[in-house]
Motif scaffolding. Structure first.
Motif, short mmCIF file in Angstrom:
data_model
loop_
_atom_site.label_atom_id
_atom_site.label_comp_id
_atom_site.label_asym_id
_atom_site.label_seq_id
_atom_site.Cartn_x
_atom_site.Cartn_y
_atom_site.Cartn_z
N GLN A 76 -7.43 -23.28 32.04
CA GLN A 76 -6.05 -22.82 32.00
C GLN A 76 -5.97 -21.58 31.13
OE1 GLN A 76 -4.83 -26.70 30.12
NE2 GLN A 76 -3.57 -25.36 28.81
N HIS A 78 -3.18 -20.49 29.54
CA HIS A 78 -2.19 -20.58 28.46
C HIS A 78 -2.22 -21.99 27.87
CE1 HIS A 78 -0.33 -16.68 29.38
NE2 HIS A 78 -0.53 -16.99 30.66
N TYR A 79 -2.27 -22.02 26.54
CA TYR A 79 -2.22 -23.28 25.81
C TYR A 79 -0.98 -23.28 24.92
CZ TYR A 79 -7.10 -24.13 27.14
OH TYR A 79 -8.28 -24.35 27.85
N GLN A 80 -0.27 -24.42 24.85
CA GLN A 80 0.91 -24.56 23.99
C GLN A 80 0.61 -25.64 22.95
OE1 GLN A 80 3.73 -22.60 24.27
NE2 GLN A 80 4.33 -23.51 22.30
N VAL A 96 -9.47 -26.16 22.42
CA VAL A 96 -9.58 -25.43 23.68
C VAL A 96 -11.00 -25.61 24.22
CG1 VAL A 96 -7.80 -23.73 23.11
CG2 VAL A 96 -10.19 -23.29 22.49
N VAL A 176 -3.11 -18.68 23.41
CA VAL A 176 -2.67 -19.90 22.72
C VAL A 176 -1.36 -19.59 21.99
CG1 VAL A 176 -3.24 -21.65 20.99
CG2 VAL A 176 -5.05 -20.68 22.43
#
Length: 599
Positions: A76, A78-80, A96, A176
């Motif tokens: 992915q 984008h990480y939130q 990650v 991130v």
């Protein structure tokens, strides 16, 4: 792999002819990630493969080895993530992972931040066991100052082969987003440490420091201040609950406690569980409030043959104060001894002084002890002074100046007394004790009253009761044995001094006709008259006899109850009822009208 293929026939000696077979790839681009294992069946024939020859087969397993031909890829882009602002340093925020189809060292990963606004707030490390990147907190976070961060993380292969560089970069990136969550934090002090210097003579209630704390949260709750009493057990300080003004609550004494280390607390008004603290160090500065004095009692000795100017004692002083420029003492004779003819004082200017003789010819018989008052002053502002006294004894000395004897020395009994001397001393003490006992016994017999006959030793008491109950504890008795012998009246009355004031006070109310010469008789009549004048008093017998009451009594019954008639109310005229009976009683004891004892 090169399996061996044999062609030919077997010789009679058992030998055979062998040949080699080569296995080659048939495809140009083999992919381990697509297919890693192959199975190949190999057949070998003799006679060159001609008809009638024999054949054999074998199975060959072929495994493709890995090469680093695949770059890492993040699943992915984008990480939130989120983290509390109270998270401690080095705490984990999130993880990650970049996947790599290769294996072994070709799949090893290295993660790093390549861009973003949180490079100083967060850090990333690689877990070699699972090839994941771990994001951690690098410094304390603050929701009020920054609520979110954006970071660009990269995953790359550290081991690359030159022949595969044309395949493209062996790395991948992802974004991130980290959100900082607000928490209710305790008040924070600014600054985080206080150091205060204050003179020790500061007045009570003086503000020595303003303590300030604030709520770091957006709500900005009100703050209440207090002092941790375990840090100030003597309760020398007080802090204003709303303003944070630190004040003195008791007098400070540097000589007692020079440093105070206290802790001031700040508590949120709406959430008392949120408490912050700050250390405050208070140093009490010295003030010249102690006068110098002698550290001990000085006792000097001077020889009778001392010469003028002879040193007899060196004195020094101590001062509890600690001035910055150091201690310096000044010595002089007290004003009342400024013109002392016997001794003088010399200040050595090094905080010591000498006591010197001013004359010669000291004599123990004339004066064996001198008291020399010395004035000691310091160099403080203001200057303080005290007076110390040096006691000087006059002693007899030998020619070398060594003390032989002084009146100040304690007298010591000789320890070489003989046994006979000790027995003689004890005998003398015993004789003295016997004499004292004899004298006391003779005095006791001399004071005893005259008694006519021991068999007829009759004591009759005049008893007065002040109230009901109490028994004999409330009885005040008077021994009237002295009535047997008028000469003993004065002796008896002197032995009962406790009745004299009452007799004198009552004699003022007795008519002159009832006054008698004997103090005993006056006391009896006064008590009878007092009862006769008191109309509310019950019947009262002032005179009681114990051995002659009843049948056969010469004086018959002396009770005033016989004076009560059956046809009238009770008579309270005690004096009129007692007259004839008292006269008969007096005659019985030897008192007549002639000697003026009664009438």
């Amino acid at each position: 792999m090169e399996p061996i293929l044999c062609f030919g026939r077997i010789h009679r000696h058992g030998s055979f002819v062998c040949g080699k077979g080569l296995i080659r790839t048939a495809l140009m681009n083999m992919d381990r990630e697509a297919k890693e294992y192959y199975e190949v069946i190999i057949q070998a024939k003799d006679m060159g493969g001609q008809l009638g020859g024999l054949a054999g087969t074998t199975l060959v397993n072929i495994t493709l080895s890995d090469v680093n031909d695949n770059p890492p890829r993040f699943p992915q882009k984008h990480y939130q993530m989120s983290v509390l602002e109270s998270a401690p340093v080095s705490s984990t925020v999130g993880r990650v992972l970049a996947k790599d189809l290769d294996e072994g060292i070709n799949a090893e990963m290295k993660y790093s931040f390549v861009d973003g606004d949180g490079l100083d707030a967060f850090a990333i490390t690689t877990d070699l066991s699972y090839q994941v990147g771990i994001i951690t907190v690098r410094k304390p976070l603050n929701f009020e100052s920054k609520k979110s961060y954006t970071l660009k993380v990269e995953g790359a292969n550290p081991h690359l082969e030159m022949r595969f560089l044309n395949l493209g970069p062996f790395r991948d990136t992802a974004t991130v987003h980290i959100s900082v969550e607000d928490v209710d934090e305790p008040p924070v002090f600014e600054p985080s440490f206080y150091f205060v210097e204050v003179p020790e003579d500061v007045d009570i209630g003086t503000t020595i420091q303003m303590i300030h704390a604030k709520d770091p949260d957006v709500t900005n709750n009100s703050i209440r201040y207090s002092i941790d009493r375990s840090s100030d057990p003597g309760r020398f300080f007080y802090v204003d609950i709303t303003t944070g003004a630190l004040m003195t609550a008791r007098p400070l004494d540097r000589e007692d406690i020079s440093w105070h280390n206290i802790t001031v607390l700040a508590m949120e008004l709406n959430n008392p569980s949120q408490v912050g603290s700050v250390p405050v160090t208070v140093r009490a500065l010295d003030v010249n409030d102690n006068a110098p004095e002698f550290p001990r009692f000085y006792e000097a000795f001077v020889c009778e043959n001392a010469k003028p100017g002879q040193l007899i004692q060196t004195v020094s002083a101590v001062d509890q104060d600690d001035p910055q420029e150091g201690q310096h003492f000044y010595y002089s004779l007290a004003p009342e001894a400024a013109n002392n003819p016997n001794f003088t004082l010399r200040d050595n200017q090094d905080n010591t002084a000498w006591i010197l003789t001013r004359r010669s010819g000291f004599r123990q018989q004339e004066q064996n002890t001198f008291y020399l008052p010395i004035l000691i002053a310091d160099n403080g502002r203001p200057m303080l002074s005290s007076t110390g006294t040096v006691t000087i004894h006059v002693c007899s000395c030998d020619d070398k100046g060594l003390v032989m004897s002084c009146n100040a020395e304690a007298y010591i009994l000789p320890v070489s007394l003989s046994r006979g001397a000790l027995i003689a001393i004890l005998a003398c003490i015993f004789v003295l004790l016997v004499l004292v006992l004899l004298i006391l016994s003779m005095r006791r017999h001399r004071k005893q009253p005259y008694i006519i006959d021991e068999d007829e030793n009759i004591h009759e008491n005049i008893v007065r009761y002040d109230d009901e109950g109490g028994g004999e504890e409330d009885t005040e008795a008077f021994d009237i044995a002295a009535l047997w012998n008028p000469r003993e009246v004065q002796v008896a009355m002197k032995s009962r001094q406790d009745m004299m004031p009452e007799i004198e006070s009552l004699s003022r109310y007795v008519p002159q006709a009832c006054t008698m010469d004997s103090s005993v008789h006056s006391y009896v009549l006064a008590k009878l008259y007092e009862a006769d004048m008191d109309l509310w008093a019950p019947p009262f017998d002032s005179l009681q006899t114990y051995m002659f009451e009843g049948n056969g009594s010469v004086a018959e019954s002396l009770s005033s109850l016989q004076s009560v008639t059956t046809d009238s109310e009770q008579s309270y005229d005690y004096l009129s009822d007692w007259g004839p009976r008292f006269k008969k009683l007096a005659e019985m004891y030897g008192a007549t009208e002639g000697n003026g004892a009664f009438w």
